[in-house]
Design a protein around this motif. Sequence first.
Motif, PDB file in Angstrom:
ATOM      1  N   PHE A 176     -54.224  -2.532 -13.519  1.00  0.00           N
ATOM      2  CA  PHE A 176     -53.052  -1.834 -12.996  1.00  0.00           C
ATOM      3  C   PHE A 176     -53.220  -1.675 -11.494  1.00  0.00           C
ATOM      4  CE2 PHE A 176     -56.468   0.770 -14.510  1.00  0.00           C
ATOM      5  CZ  PHE A 176     -56.744   1.593 -13.424  1.00  0.00           C
ATOM      6  N   LEU A 177     -52.111  -1.393 -10.807  1.00  0.00           N
ATOM      7  CA  LEU A 177     -52.167  -1.217  -9.359  1.00  0.00           C
ATOM      8  C   LEU A 177     -52.339   0.242  -8.970  1.00  0.00           C
ATOM      9  CD1 LEU A 177     -52.082  -2.660  -6.661  1.00  0.00           C
ATOM     10  CD2 LEU A 177     -49.603  -2.380  -6.645  1.00  0.00           C
ATOM     11  N   THR A 178     -51.663   1.145  -9.674  1.00  0.00           N
ATOM     12  CA  THR A 178     -51.720   2.560  -9.328  1.00  0.00           C
ATOM     13  C   THR A 178     -52.091   3.389 -10.552  1.00  0.00           C
ATOM     14  OG1 THR A 178     -49.389   2.969  -9.843  1.00  0.00           O
ATOM     15  CG2 THR A 178     -49.907   2.219  -7.595  1.00  0.00           C
ATOM     16  N   GLU A 179     -52.527   4.615 -10.305  1.00  0.00           N
ATOM     17  CA  GLU A 179     -52.841   5.518 -11.403  1.00  0.00           C
ATOM     18  C   GLU A 179     -51.591   5.815 -12.224  1.00  0.00           C
ATOM     19  OE1 GLU A 179     -56.059   6.896 -12.309  1.00  0.00           O
ATOM     20  OE2 GLU A 179     -56.384   5.061 -11.145  1.00  0.00           O
ATOM     21  N   ALA A 211     -52.067 -12.580   6.369  1.00  0.00           N
ATOM     22  CA  ALA A 211     -51.109 -11.738   5.660  1.00  0.00           C
ATOM     23  C   ALA A 211     -51.778 -11.123   4.433  1.00  0.00           C
ATOM     24  CB  ALA A 211     -49.889 -12.554   5.231  1.00  0.00           C
ATOM     25  N   ALA A 212     -51.155 -10.061   3.928  1.00  0.00           N
ATOM     26  CA  ALA A 212     -51.657  -9.419   2.705  1.00  0.00           C
ATOM     27  C   ALA A 212     -51.406 -10.322   1.514  1.00  0.00           C
ATOM     28  CB  ALA A 212     -50.969  -8.077   2.506  1.00  0.00           C
ATOM     29  N   GLY A 213     -52.407 -10.477   0.676  1.00  0.00           N
ATOM     30  CA  GLY A 213     -52.284 -11.314  -0.503  1.00  0.00           C
ATOM     31  C   GLY A 213     -51.701 -10.567  -1.690  1.00  0.00           C
ATOM     32  N   ASP A 214     -51.547 -11.276  -2.782  1.00  0.00           N
ATOM     33  CA  ASP A 214     -51.001 -10.726  -4.018  1.00  0.00           C
ATOM     34  C   ASP A 214     -52.057  -9.891  -4.730  1.00  0.00           C
ATOM     35  OD1 ASP A 214     -49.802 -10.188  -6.441  1.00  0.00           O
ATOM     36  OD2 ASP A 214     -49.859 -12.259  -7.162  1.00  0.00           O
ATOM     37  N   PRO A 215     -51.834  -8.580  -4.929  1.00  0.00           N
ATOM     38  CA  PRO A 215     -52.831  -7.762  -5.633  1.00  0.00           C
ATOM     39  C   PRO A 215     -53.128  -8.266  -7.035  1.00  0.00           C
ATOM     40  CG  PRO A 215     -51.159  -6.386  -4.596  1.00  0.00           C
ATOM     41  CD  PRO A 215     -50.668  -7.798  -4.506  1.00  0.00           C
ATOM     42  N   GLY A 216     -52.156  -8.937  -7.656  1.00  0.00           N
ATOM     43  CA  GLY A 216     -52.353  -9.432  -9.003  1.00  0.00           C
ATOM     44  C   GLY A 216     -53.361 -10.557  -9.105  1.00  0.00           C
ATOM     45  N   SER A 217     -53.752 -11.130  -7.963  1.00  0.00           N
ATOM     46  CA  SER A 217     -54.689 -12.253  -7.986  1.00  0.00           C
ATOM     47  C   SER A 217     -56.137 -11.804  -7.856  1.00  0.00           C
ATOM     48  CB  SER A 217     -54.363 -13.224  -6.842  1.00  0.00           C
ATOM     49  OG  SER A 217     -54.616 -12.625  -5.584  1.00  0.00           O
ATOM     50  N   ALA A 245     -56.689  -8.308   1.626  1.00  0.00           N
ATOM     51  CA  ALA A 245     -56.226  -7.481   0.514  1.00  0.00           C
ATOM     52  C   ALA A 245     -55.936  -6.062   0.993  1.00  0.00           C
ATOM     53  CB  ALA A 245     -57.272  -7.455  -0.600  1.00  0.00           C
ATOM     54  N   THR A 246     -54.658  -5.695   1.006  1.00  0.00           N
ATOM     55  CA  THR A 246     -54.268  -4.313   1.297  1.00  0.00           C
ATOM     56  C   THR A 246     -54.168  -3.497   0.013  1.00  0.00           C
ATOM     57  OG1 THR A 246     -51.916  -4.905   1.199  1.00  0.00           O
ATOM     58  CG2 THR A 246     -52.980  -4.955   3.367  1.00  0.00           C
TER      59      THR A 246
END
Length: 418
Positions: free
Chosen positions: A295-298, A358-364, A199-200
């Motif tokens: 959410f992903l970002t502020e 690899a980097a995974g999906d942040p939504g998961s 997770a990045t």
Amino acid sequence: MLCCFSAQAQTLTPTERNIVAAVRQRMPTAEKLLEQLVNINSGTLNVKGVREVGNVLQKEFEAIGFKSDWVAMPASMQRAGHLVAHRQGKKGKKLILIGHLDTVFELDLPFPKYTRLNDSTATGQGVLDIKGGDVVILTALQALQANGLLKDASITAYFTGDEERQGAGAESRADFIARARKADVALGFENASNLHTVATARRGSSTWRLTTSGSTGHSSGIFKPGVGYGAIFEAARILNSFRETLSQEQYLTFNPGLLVGGAEATYDETKARGEVVGKTNIIAPTATVAGDLRFLTEEQKEAARARMRTIATQSLPGTRAEITFSDGYPGMGSTPGNQKLAALADQTSRALGYGPVAAGDPGSRGAGDISYVAQYLDCLDGLGVSGKGAHAAGETINLKEFPMLVERAALMIYRLTR
């Protein structure tokens, strides 16, 4: 920031082969420790159990030369506090390794002990989230210590005691953030989606509370001038407008987890419980909805809140609405430094013969402690054990991948600190 690692570095050095051998030698002991930790209930509110898990780990870290601190929380917070194991060196990156002591399984839930289901799977409370990850941290460091590779390293292993149900107040994460800001790299050991994903980025979480009100009276008068639509229709309008306006935005979710409305309705936030009295022939004068926002970002969080506030102000005739927000975990965006750490995980995995990462999906993924420090240093999460069913009865660990993930963690720590 993190230096670049050569994409050609796909083989193990003699020292790295010794690290791998040390990990494999320790895996039977690692599983016994995991069983011991799993068999201690450490639901967040079980202060005694959380502290007991911390005491077990504290002894293990002190045995390999780490100093340790217990960061106590105010008694009013009703949380166990945090365990910090640390050592100071002069070479390589300064690392903070992040785990936690608590689980979601409180004392009032069924308590199945650690059980091997077959050669590749075991189950038990918190075996996946996060006690397996805690053991990954310790076992990786034990393998490095066995090869004399920790004496010049600066490493802090930080285990919070309330990750699953954070205590209120700034004290809860103040020490954690202060120590992380002195580091160069944060590695989080929340459970891995699988052997090939890290997770990045992680989504943040916050909560919202919607309160609507309106005129009450006989149901035959609803919609008429002077009466209006009632509080429940107003709440429904707002929720549906949220869905229509915001539900397609990537990484943004919002869930109304509780709704109470009627002639009389109360909501106890501390107990997450509502009580309501009403009749079908009475227009409801009040309604309350409690929900979360991820959410992903502020920037994404604030933009969503602004749109939700606007929707709430467009009231139906005869009604009023108020929406309030409370912050929780911040988001962790994917940065160039985080991506370089993922590249290091990929190179290390390939060198071990375990294939790409690899980097995974942040939504998961849900929220996590690493997000509190993501703005200060390079971060990578999802380095813990793999398995299925986190936060659910019967969660499992993949025992075949367990040693592989410890080996990868040990080599990543070595390469960062050498």
